[in-house]
Design an enzyme around this catalytic site. Sequence first.
Site, PDB file in Angstrom:
ATOM      1  N   GLU A   1       1.120  -9.473   2.848  1.00  0.00           N
ATOM      2  CA  GLU A   1       2.002  -8.917   3.893  1.00  0.00           C
ATOM      3  C   GLU A   1       1.609  -9.308   5.321  1.00  0.00           C
ATOM      4  O   GLU A   1       1.299  -8.453   6.158  1.00  0.00           O
ATOM      5  CB  GLU A   1       1.999  -7.379   3.802  1.00  0.00           C
ATOM      6  CG  GLU A   1       2.591  -6.857   2.521  1.00  0.00           C
ATOM      7  CD  GLU A   1       2.625  -5.338   2.452  1.00  0.00           C
ATOM      8  OE1 GLU A   1       1.915  -4.682   3.230  1.00  0.00           O
ATOM      9  OE2 GLU A   1       3.355  -4.801   1.619  1.00  0.00           O
TER      10      GLU A   1
ATOM     11  N   GLU B   1       5.126  -5.910  -5.384  1.00  0.00           N
ATOM     12  CA  GLU B   1       4.805  -4.498  -5.111  1.00  0.00           C
ATOM     13  C   GLU B   1       6.102  -3.726  -5.013  1.00  0.00           C
ATOM     14  O   GLU B   1       7.034  -4.147  -4.323  1.00  0.00           O
ATOM     15  CB  GLU B   1       4.072  -4.331  -3.777  1.00  0.00           C
ATOM     16  CG  GLU B   1       2.628  -4.675  -3.784  1.00  0.00           C
ATOM     17  CD  GLU B   1       1.936  -4.274  -2.470  1.00  0.00           C
ATOM     18  OE1 GLU B   1       2.268  -3.213  -1.916  1.00  0.00           O
ATOM     19  OE2 GLU B   1       1.071  -5.050  -2.026  1.00  0.00           O
TER      20      GLU B   1
HETATM   21  C1  BG6 Z   1       1.626  -2.219   0.719  1.00  0.00           C
HETATM   22  C2  BG6 Z   1       0.183  -2.693   0.659  1.00  0.00           C
HETATM   23  O1  BG6 Z   1       2.131  -2.418   1.996  1.00  0.00           O
HETATM   24  O2  BG6 Z   1       1.853  -0.865   0.537  1.00  0.00           O
HETATM   25  C3  BG6 Z   1      -0.671  -1.903  -0.312  1.00  0.00           C
HETATM   26  O3  BG6 Z   1       0.129  -4.054   0.326  1.00  0.00           O
HETATM   27  C4  BG6 Z   1      -0.389  -0.426  -0.138  1.00  0.00           C
HETATM   28  O4  BG6 Z   1      -2.013  -2.224  -0.090  1.00  0.00           O
HETATM   29  C5  BG6 Z   1       1.075  -0.183  -0.435  1.00  0.00           C
HETATM   30  O5  BG6 Z   1      -1.202   0.402  -0.895  1.00  0.00           O
HETATM   31  C6  BG6 Z   1       1.477   1.274  -0.393  1.00  0.00           C
HETATM   32  O6  BG6 Z   1       1.090   1.854   0.821  1.00  0.00           O
HETATM   33  P1  BG6 Z   1       0.231   3.171   0.853  1.00  0.00           P
HETATM   34  O7  BG6 Z   1      -0.071   3.403   2.275  1.00  0.00           O
HETATM   35  O8  BG6 Z   1       1.112   4.219   0.266  1.00  0.00           O
HETATM   36  O9  BG6 Z   1      -0.972   2.928   0.022  1.00  0.00           O
END
Ligand code: BG6
Length: 487
Positions: free
Chosen positions: A194, A386
């Site tokens: 990202e 993701e």
């Molecule tokens: C993404 C990241 O933006 O979001 C992850 O690559 C992250 O590392 C995921 O864990 C979810 O965000 P959060 O803050 O809920 O863990």
Amino acid sequence: MTKVTDGFSKDFLWGGATAANQIEGAYNLGGKGLSTSDFAAFKDPYATGKVNNFTFDVTSEELAKYSERPEDYLFPKRWGIDFYHRYKEDIALFAEMGFKVFRLSISWARIFPTGLEDRPNEEGLAFYDKVFDECEKYGIEPLVTMSHYEMPIELTKRYNGWVSRELVALFEKYARVLFDRYKGKVKYWITFNEMNMNLNSLYTGAGVLADKVENSLQAAYQASHHQFLASALAVKAAREISPDAKIGCMINQIESYAKTTKPEDQLQAVKAEQLNMFYPDVKVRGSYPSYMVRYFNEQGIQLNTLEGDDVILAEGTVDYVAFSYYMSHVTEYRPDAMKLAGTFDSPIKNEYLELSEWDWPIDPVGLRISLNKLYDRYQVPLFLVENGLGAKDVLTEDKKIHDEYRIDYIRKHIIEMKEAVKDGVELMGYTTWGCIDLISCGTSQMSKRYGFIYVDQDDKGNGTLERIRKDSFYWYKDVISTNGEKL
Ligand code: BG6
């Protein structure tokens, strides 16, 4: 005529995603150096009354305090979920769900403890060898991110992170070691996680202490320029060392809607999107887009570049576009809108969407729109690496987790993903975020859970670390075994 498909391809890569700093723990074992994520202190979001309280930025004053008296603070990313010692059990659980792919990242500081050494740390390399061998045992392809929100802290202390050009060569050295060591074991790579999030957290994305730079917007783009170069040089190195490797770029894709049909709002949505697409534009097409050159001029941003940078970028283009997708945003025209660049910029509530417990708008249709737009723009394979729901889970007395809400979220996103595939989008695979509960990136909490597998641990690191299958575990297993037919 172009063929139309009616579902996921036979070799579709189903699986889950993680990052080293959110799962491994063992922050000072095996010769690992301290990394930037080891200094993300837990600031209880419940105490502030604001649950979505991102805590991922670190100031130079905080870094000094944390370094002097670490015992006064909690650093959850130092303990993770102890994947370092439990990787066999965890990978066996992924295999039980039928994973075809497992996304993980390598901790740079495990391989080069300060980033400056001439020779890599053998114990660190050997750890990932064992992890990849374990994956291979079950026919699971590793998908490896080389830099996921962490780097040796020494590079922050000495150079203030990626604002310095010194890091380009240090990263290239690291990349060469990885390709050399893991050729034949790892086919799918992502250079940086990202990169567009540099605009939201200079420290997390680029190891930069924002109070040490004069203009943080300028610093974000300077750091990004150096990461573009490092990424392109890594791609070039992979072509030499491990020609079968497929290298992707990655962004956090947040679909931008205009607030109204007013043309100025529509134009603003286009511009907001360009700030995101800038990253894959450079990495797929190999040069800076003209809209960005205009944007830099208007914002008074002057990048330090060297002759030959254009050639490096042009020669290091990627094979596929990977992205995360969690939400969409609404944007409107304001005179200062472009100054406040960045994807988390002043979100306006979308009345058609529900919010997660952490106030993230849930928008599965937005995923179909994003997939179509990205594919229309680049015409290279996409990889959704993701997606998922951060939620509080309740462990029942008979040790079950009934997470229907998570199933519902993922089901709706898979339905839209399938529609996009039928639209003609070439999609390589899908790795849900946090397939096993892990430490949250933004809030360093454990209680913001994403997994199909529950990990018995609380926000302060108490718990047995026992792994427990949630209801979603059995559901996702069926999804995979039917190639997305049984939802
Ligand atoms: C993404 C990241 O933006 O979001 C992850 O690559 C992250 O590392 C995921 O864990 C979810 O965000 P959060 O803050 O809920 O863990």
